[in-house]
Enzyme design. Sequence first.
Site, PDB file in Angstrom:
ATOM      1  N   GLU A 179      -5.930  -0.909  -5.663  1.00  0.00           N
ATOM      2  CA  GLU A 179      -5.851  -2.372  -5.747  1.00  0.00           C
ATOM      3  C   GLU A 179      -7.260  -2.958  -5.656  1.00  0.00           C
ATOM      4  O   GLU A 179      -8.205  -2.264  -5.261  1.00  0.00           O
ATOM      5  CB  GLU A 179      -5.033  -2.916  -4.566  1.00  0.00           C
ATOM      6  CG  GLU A 179      -3.591  -2.466  -4.545  1.00  0.00           C
ATOM      7  CD  GLU A 179      -2.813  -2.973  -5.739  1.00  0.00           C
ATOM      8  OE1 GLU A 179      -2.692  -4.180  -5.919  1.00  0.00           O
ATOM      9  OE2 GLU A 179      -2.313  -2.132  -6.507  1.00  0.00           O
ATOM     10  N   GLY A 228      -9.367   3.867 -11.369  1.00  0.00           N
ATOM     11  CA  GLY A 228      -8.608   2.643 -11.630  1.00  0.00           C
ATOM     12  C   GLY A 228      -7.226   2.614 -10.999  1.00  0.00           C
ATOM     13  O   GLY A 228      -6.364   1.846 -11.405  1.00  0.00           O
ATOM     14  N   GLY A 270       5.403   1.925 -10.362  1.00  0.00           N
ATOM     15  CA  GLY A 270       4.841   1.932 -11.721  1.00  0.00           C
ATOM     16  C   GLY A 270       5.878   2.107 -12.802  1.00  0.00           C
ATOM     17  O   GLY A 270       6.761   1.275 -12.992  1.00  0.00           O
ATOM     18  N   VAL A 288       7.501  -1.841  -8.618  1.00  0.00           N
ATOM     19  CA  VAL A 288       7.738  -0.733  -7.681  1.00  0.00           C
ATOM     20  C   VAL A 288       7.602   0.601  -8.414  1.00  0.00           C
ATOM     21  O   VAL A 288       8.288   0.833  -9.415  1.00  0.00           O
ATOM     22  CB  VAL A 288       9.144  -0.826  -7.048  1.00  0.00           C
ATOM     23  CG1 VAL A 288       9.368   0.331  -6.079  1.00  0.00           C
ATOM     24  CG2 VAL A 288       9.345  -2.155  -6.343  1.00  0.00           C
ATOM     25  N   LYS A 312       6.380  -2.868  -1.817  1.00  0.00           N
ATOM     26  CA  LYS A 312       7.357  -2.200  -2.696  1.00  0.00           C
ATOM     27  C   LYS A 312       8.617  -1.835  -1.907  1.00  0.00           C
ATOM     28  O   LYS A 312       9.743  -1.992  -2.389  1.00  0.00           O
ATOM     29  CB  LYS A 312       6.714  -0.956  -3.316  1.00  0.00           C
ATOM     30  CG  LYS A 312       5.551  -1.310  -4.254  1.00  0.00           C
ATOM     31  CD  LYS A 312       4.711  -0.098  -4.600  1.00  0.00           C
ATOM     32  CE  LYS A 312       3.526  -0.470  -5.485  1.00  0.00           C
ATOM     33  NZ  LYS A 312       2.542   0.588  -5.643  1.00  0.00           N
TER      34      LYS A 312
HETATM   35  N1  HSE Z   1      -2.690   0.506  -6.220  1.00  0.00           N
HETATM   36  C1  HSE Z   1      -1.362   0.854  -6.583  1.00  0.00           C
HETATM   37  C2  HSE Z   1      -1.210   2.355  -6.369  1.00  0.00           C
HETATM   38  C3  HSE Z   1      -1.091   0.490  -8.010  1.00  0.00           C
HETATM   39  O1  HSE Z   1      -2.192   3.024  -6.061  1.00  0.00           O
HETATM   40  O2  HSE Z   1      -0.112   2.850  -6.466  1.00  0.00           O
HETATM   41  C4  HSE Z   1       0.331   0.225  -8.295  1.00  0.00           C
HETATM   42  O3  HSE Z   1       0.903  -0.673  -7.412  1.00  0.00           O
END
Ligand code: HSE
Length: 441
Positions: free
Chosen positions: A192, A189, A136, A134, A207
């Site tokens: 998902e 990057g 990062g 959750v 999350k």
């Molecule tokens: N794809 C997710 C984001 C990565 O953009 O926050 C972390 O869950």
Amino acid sequence: MAPALKIGIAGLGTVGASLARILSNRHNKLADICGRPIEIVAVSARDASKDRGIDLSAIQFYTNPVEMAESADIDVFVELIGGQGDPAFSAVRSALSRGCHAVTANKALLARHGVELAGIAEENGVLLNFEAAVAGGIPVIKAMRESLTGNSISRVFGILNGTCNYILTEMERNGLSFEDCLKEAQRLGYAEADPTFDVEGNDTAHKLALLTSLAFGTQIAADDIYLEGISNISIEDIRAADDLGFRIKLLGVAQKTESGIEQRVHPTMVPKNSVIAQVDGVTNAVAIDADVLGELMMSGPGAGGDATASAVMGDIADIAKSRPGHQHGPVLGRPAVHLDPYARARMRSHEGGYFIRLTVEDKAGVFASLAKHMSDNDISLESIVQRPGKNGANGNGDKKTVILVTHATMEDSVRKAVEAISSDGYLLDKPQVIRIERPDS
Ligand code: HSE
């Protein structure tokens, strides 16, 4: 010094590679902090020959993560594979069942199987840590699971998806289209594997489901979340929000109400001067309304390999610092068998302010009709703005945009009013409705 903590990492993508770098570059420092070294003794990935910038020569390599979980000589299974089902689920379940600790960054897995896995971890006296799942690198799980135990929480909300926040920020700053901003987020990057999970709100929902359980001591209820993504937010909405003193953010909100717990993910207008409105780009933020503490707000990097690896590393270090025979706290803040059933509040009962943008024919009676439907549904308006529509050069076109902002009202009333307006026949486009959230700070 105590014997090394032996870890196996399943999944050597961006996060796995970053974690391996931290463990190798800070090996001695981590050993000093934890009182024992941390050694990677096994990894699993699809392709052993791929160059990841990591020396794997002394490490046992598996192509099957479940086999690694079942048989490698490890103390901790680190799951960085992703996905709600197998192989991640079977691998984590096997590792916990045979008494290995597990660390995962996998929100989809926990949103679906978290209570079951927590129960297995607790039965086996091991930890299942998931800080990275959750927001990062933000240490929100530890804060909610441990530090806020003496509080009752009434609401938790946040910007939980870096990709969406990046897209909305870039659209606002540079007037770029949604599609162009998404492509850039993918290139950087953040997104998902399937970006619809980001932009349609599923990632935020996973999350949020975990935060709800921690906040209210309930079972995880990922299927009971009202969900709207950002793909239908236009530059027009962003500009209108700006004119009215708001910014648009994709928020996940869990809130205790008289009729149950609301869990909702949707584009949200927040006042420009609120703290959460200032959170830009890939940054995440979580706000928690706690009765003893007041509002706690944390923000920080929410996506990307290093942010995620930082949280995974903290979880591994917690395990390295614990000692055999030490009693571990429950995974979700209270024992899995004592989690309350989740009682869902109906979205139609949600109360709040609403932004309604309508494209209407420019003819007599339209305003009177809008006003009547608002009044019939007991909706009080905070502001009304009328502008030339898209084809209304110099304001003389046959289309107008009407923007209504309501005072706090019931969602049910807004839906009924918008349905009635739609059936009157003067709308030239799909109506846009965006909820307004007013944070305490
Ligand atoms: N794809 C997710 C984001 C990565 O953009 O926050 C972390 O869950």
